[in-house]
Design a protein around this motif. Structure first.
Motif, PDB file in Angstrom:
ATOM      1  N   GLU A  64      -5.933  -6.984 -22.891  1.00 50.82           N
ATOM      2  CA  GLU A  64      -4.763  -6.231 -23.370  1.00 50.82           C
ATOM      3  C   GLU A  64      -4.079  -5.475 -22.226  1.00 50.82           C
ATOM      4  O   GLU A  64      -2.854  -5.494 -22.102  1.00 50.82           O
ATOM      5  N   CYS A  65      -4.861  -4.802 -21.389  1.00 53.04           N
ATOM      6  CA  CYS A  65      -4.303  -4.068 -20.243  1.00 53.04           C
ATOM      7  C   CYS A  65      -3.648  -5.038 -19.268  1.00 53.04           C
ATOM      8  O   CYS A  65      -2.579  -4.749 -18.714  1.00 53.04           O
ATOM      9  N   GLN A  66      -4.272  -6.196 -19.065  1.00 56.02           N
ATOM     10  CA  GLN A  66      -3.714  -7.179 -18.155  1.00 56.02           C
ATOM     11  C   GLN A  66      -2.368  -7.687 -18.681  1.00 56.02           C
ATOM     12  O   GLN A  66      -1.401  -7.792 -17.922  1.00 56.02           O
ATOM     13  N   THR A  67      -2.281  -7.959 -19.969  1.00 60.14           N
ATOM     14  CA  THR A  67      -1.033  -8.433 -20.571  1.00 60.14           C
ATOM     15  C   THR A  67       0.045  -7.356 -20.507  1.00 60.14           C
ATOM     16  O   THR A  67       1.191  -7.641 -20.145  1.00 60.14           O
ATOM     17  N   THR A  68      -0.312  -6.125 -20.806  1.00 57.38           N
ATOM     18  CA  THR A  68       0.636  -5.013 -20.749  1.00 57.38           C
ATOM     19  C   THR A  68       1.154  -4.819 -19.324  1.00 57.38           C
ATOM     20  O   THR A  68       2.351  -4.671 -19.100  1.00 57.38           O
ATOM     21  N   HIS A  69       0.247  -4.825 -18.363  1.00 63.32           N
ATOM     22  CA  HIS A  69       0.614  -4.630 -16.961  1.00 63.32           C
ATOM     23  C   HIS A  69       1.505  -5.777 -16.471  1.00 63.32           C
ATOM     24  O   HIS A  69       2.423  -5.566 -15.676  1.00 63.32           O
ATOM     25  N   TRP A  70       1.237  -6.997 -16.950  1.00 62.40           N
ATOM     26  CA  TRP A  70       2.052  -8.155 -16.584  1.00 62.40           C
ATOM     27  C   TRP A  70       3.496  -7.930 -17.022  1.00 62.40           C
ATOM     28  O   TRP A  70       4.435  -8.141 -16.255  1.00 62.40           O
ATOM     29  N   LYS A  71       3.670  -7.455 -18.244  1.00 60.72           N
ATOM     30  CA  LYS A  71       5.014  -7.212 -18.783  1.00 60.72           C
ATOM     31  C   LYS A  71       5.694  -6.024 -18.104  1.00 60.72           C
ATOM     32  O   LYS A  71       6.916  -5.982 -17.998  1.00 60.72           O
ATOM     33  N   GLN A  72       4.908  -5.062 -17.629  1.00 62.47           N
ATOM     34  CA  GLN A  72       5.465  -3.871 -16.984  1.00 62.47           C
ATOM     35  C   GLN A  72       5.879  -4.107 -15.535  1.00 62.47           C
ATOM     36  O   GLN A  72       6.423  -3.214 -14.906  1.00 62.47           O
ATOM     37  N   GLY A  73       5.622  -5.285 -15.001  1.00 61.84           N
ATOM     38  CA  GLY A  73       6.087  -5.545 -13.648  1.00 61.84           C
ATOM     39  C   GLY A  73       5.127  -6.304 -12.755  1.00 61.84           C
ATOM     40  O   GLY A  73       5.484  -6.691 -11.646  1.00 61.84           O
ATOM     41  N   HIS A  74       3.892  -6.508 -13.219  1.00 58.26           N
ATOM     42  CA  HIS A  74       2.950  -7.244 -12.379  1.00 58.26           C
ATOM     43  C   HIS A  74       3.427  -8.673 -12.155  1.00 58.26           C
ATOM     44  O   HIS A  74       3.114  -9.286 -11.130  1.00 58.26           O
ATOM     45  N   LYS A  75       4.233  -9.187 -13.074  1.00 60.08           N
ATOM     46  CA  LYS A  75       4.772 -10.546 -12.952  1.00 60.08           C
ATOM     47  C   LYS A  75       5.547 -10.704 -11.637  1.00 60.08           C
ATOM     48  O   LYS A  75       5.464 -11.738 -10.976  1.00 60.08           O
ATOM     49  N   LYS A  76       6.296  -9.667 -11.231  1.00 62.82           N
ATOM     50  CA  LYS A  76       7.038  -9.699  -9.971  1.00 62.82           C
ATOM     51  C   LYS A  76       6.176  -9.257  -8.793  1.00 62.82           C
ATOM     52  O   LYS A  76       6.351  -9.710  -7.673  1.00 62.82           O
ATOM     53  N   GLU A  77       5.252  -8.344  -9.051  1.00 61.11           N
ATOM     54  CA  GLU A  77       4.414  -7.773  -7.987  1.00 61.11           C
ATOM     55  C   GLU A  77       3.342  -8.749  -7.500  1.00 61.11           C
ATOM     56  O   GLU A  77       3.023  -8.782  -6.312  1.00 61.11           O
ATOM     57  N   CYS A  78       2.809  -9.556  -8.379  1.00 64.28           N
ATOM     58  CA  CYS A  78       1.694 -10.449  -8.062  1.00 64.28           C
ATOM     59  C   CYS A  78       1.996 -11.398  -6.894  1.00 64.28           C
ATOM     60  O   CYS A  78       1.199 -11.469  -5.953  1.00 64.28           O
ATOM     61  N   PRO A  79       3.130 -12.125  -6.910  1.00 63.00           N
ATOM     62  CA  PRO A  79       3.403 -13.013  -5.764  1.00 63.00           C
ATOM     63  C   PRO A  79       3.549 -12.251  -4.446  1.00 63.00           C
ATOM     64  O   PRO A  79       3.152 -12.747  -3.388  1.00 63.00           O
ATOM     65  N   ARG A  80       4.084 -11.038  -4.507  1.00 61.13           N
ATOM     66  CA  ARG A  80       4.222 -10.224  -3.286  1.00 61.13           C
ATOM     67  C   ARG A  80       2.861  -9.816  -2.750  1.00 61.13           C
ATOM     68  O   ARG A  80       2.624  -9.841  -1.547  1.00 61.13           O
ATOM     69  N   ARG A  81       1.968  -9.419  -3.660  1.00 67.28           N
ATOM     70  CA  ARG A  81       0.618  -9.042  -3.246  1.00 67.28           C
ATOM     71  C   ARG A  81      -0.102 -10.229  -2.608  1.00 67.28           C
ATOM     72  O   ARG A  81      -0.789 -10.085  -1.593  1.00 67.28           O
ATOM     73  N   CYS A  82       0.078 -11.422  -3.182  1.00 69.57           N
ATOM     74  CA  CYS A  82      -0.536 -12.633  -2.631  1.00 69.57           C
ATOM     75  C   CYS A  82       0.004 -12.915  -1.228  1.00 69.57           C
ATOM     76  O   CYS A  82      -0.752 -13.280  -0.324  1.00 69.57           O
ATOM     77  N   GLN A  83       1.289 -12.735  -1.060  1.00 67.20           N
ATOM     78  CA  GLN A  83       1.908 -12.969   0.244  1.00 67.20           C
ATOM     79  C   GLN A  83       1.381 -11.980   1.286  1.00 67.20           C
ATOM     80  O   GLN A  83       1.067 -12.353   2.418  1.00 67.20           O
ATOM     81  N   ILE A  84       1.259 -10.722   0.899  1.00 72.09           N
ATOM     82  CA  ILE A  84       0.729  -9.702   1.809  1.00 72.09           C
ATOM     83  C   ILE A  84      -0.728 -10.018   2.167  1.00 72.09           C
ATOM     84  O   ILE A  84      -1.138  -9.870   3.312  1.00 72.09           O
ATOM     85  N   MET A  85      -1.502 -10.490   1.192  1.00 71.47           N
ATOM     86  CA  MET A  85      -2.894 -10.851   1.466  1.00 71.47           C
ATOM     87  C   MET A  85      -2.967 -12.012   2.460  1.00 71.47           C
ATOM     88  O   MET A  85      -3.811 -12.019   3.359  1.00 71.47           O
ATOM     89  N   ARG A  86      -2.070 -12.998   2.332  1.00 72.04           N
ATOM     90  CA  ARG A  86      -2.043 -14.112   3.281  1.00 72.04           C
ATOM     91  C   ARG A  86      -1.690 -13.614   4.686  1.00 72.04           C
ATOM     92  O   ARG A  86      -2.259 -14.064   5.673  1.00 72.04           O
ATOM     93  N   LEU A  87      -0.751 -12.686   4.781  1.00 67.52           N
ATOM     94  CA  LEU A  87      -0.392 -12.119   6.084  1.00 67.52           C
ATOM     95  C   LEU A  87      -1.587 -11.395   6.705  1.00 67.52           C
ATOM     96  O   LEU A  87      -1.792 -11.425   7.909  1.00 67.52           O
ATOM     97  N   GLY A  88      -2.358 -10.717   5.865  1.00 68.32           N
ATOM     98  CA  GLY A  88      -3.538  -9.998   6.346  1.00 68.32           C
ATOM     99  C   GLY A  88      -4.635 -10.926   6.831  1.00 68.32           C
ATOM    100  O   GLY A  88      -5.440 -10.560   7.673  1.00 68.32           O
ATOM    101  N   ASN A  89      -4.672 -12.159   6.308  1.00 67.49           N
ATOM    102  CA  ASN A  89      -5.687 -13.131   6.720  1.00 67.49           C
ATOM    103  C   ASN A  89      -5.298 -13.876   7.990  1.00 67.49           C
ATOM    104  O   ASN A  89      -6.129 -14.550   8.588  1.00 67.49           O
ATOM    105  N   PHE A  90      -4.053 -13.771   8.403  1.00 65.00           N
ATOM    106  CA  PHE A  90      -3.566 -14.458   9.597  1.00 65.00           C
ATOM    107  C   PHE A  90      -4.180 -13.828  10.843  1.00 65.00           C
ATOM    108  O   PHE A  90      -4.414 -12.629  10.889  1.00 65.00           O
ATOM    109  N   ASP A  91      -4.453 -14.632  11.862  1.00 63.88           N
ATOM    110  CA  ASP A  91      -5.024 -14.125  13.109  1.00 63.88           C
ATOM    111  C   ASP A  91      -3.922 -13.574  14.008  1.00 63.88           C
ATOM    112  O   ASP A  91      -3.308 -14.298  14.779  1.00 63.88           O
ATOM    113  N   TRP A  92      -3.656 -12.273  13.895  1.00 62.78           N
ATOM    114  CA  TRP A  92      -2.584 -11.628  14.663  1.00 62.78           C
ATOM    115  C   TRP A  92      -2.999 -11.305  16.086  1.00 62.78           C
ATOM    116  O   TRP A  92      -2.163 -10.975  16.916  1.00 62.78           O
ATOM    117  N   LYS A  93      -4.284 -11.398  16.400  1.00 61.01           N
ATOM    118  CA  LYS A  93      -4.763 -11.020  17.735  1.00 61.01           C
ATOM    119  C   LYS A  93      -4.153 -11.877  18.830  1.00 61.01           C
ATOM    120  O   LYS A  93      -3.972 -11.417  19.943  1.00 61.01           O
TER     121      LYS A  93
END
Length: 111
Positions: A64-93
């Motif tokens: 229920e919380c997951q569904t509510t949060h999805w409707k409140q904006g997680h639907k747009k936030e989720c792809p951004r979070r995934c993209q940021i996580m991919r950037l964090g996994n990149f070897d920036w050194k």
């Protein structure tokens, strides 16, 4: 903070320490680390979490919380979070020498 050798106005040689400005990359990496940390709190209500978003690992206590949060904006936030996580996994050194060169070229840098 970086220490740089500096010739002062009175002729003495010394070390000048300047605080490094926070770059966009530093901010993204810090955000990625924060997202990757395994929170035990539901992102919607704050209770203990049992479930996670499959894509971005956001924590939820129940469906229920997951569904509510999805409707409140997680639907747009989720792809951004995934993209940021991919950037964090990149070897920036391998780009450190360019970041160092950029800091040398910044205004206020004394050598």
């Amino acid at each position: 903070m970086y220490a740089n050798s500096h010739q002062f106005g009175d002729g003495q040689q010394g070390i000048r320490v300047e605080r490094r400005k926070c770059s966009l990359l530093d901010t993204l990496l810090a955000t990625s680390d924060k997202i990757k940390s395994k929170s035990t709190e539901c992102s919607a209500c704050g209770k203990d979490s049992k479930l996670r978003c499959v894509r971005c690992q956001t924590s939820y206590c129940d469906k229920e919380c997951q569904t509510t949060h999805w409707k409140q904006g997680h639907k747009k936030e989720c792809p951004r979070r995934c993209q940021i996580m991919r950037l964090g996994n990149f070897d920036w050194k391998r780009f450190d020498r360019f970041r160092h060169f950029q800091s040398l070229a910044s205004p206020g840098h004394l050598v």
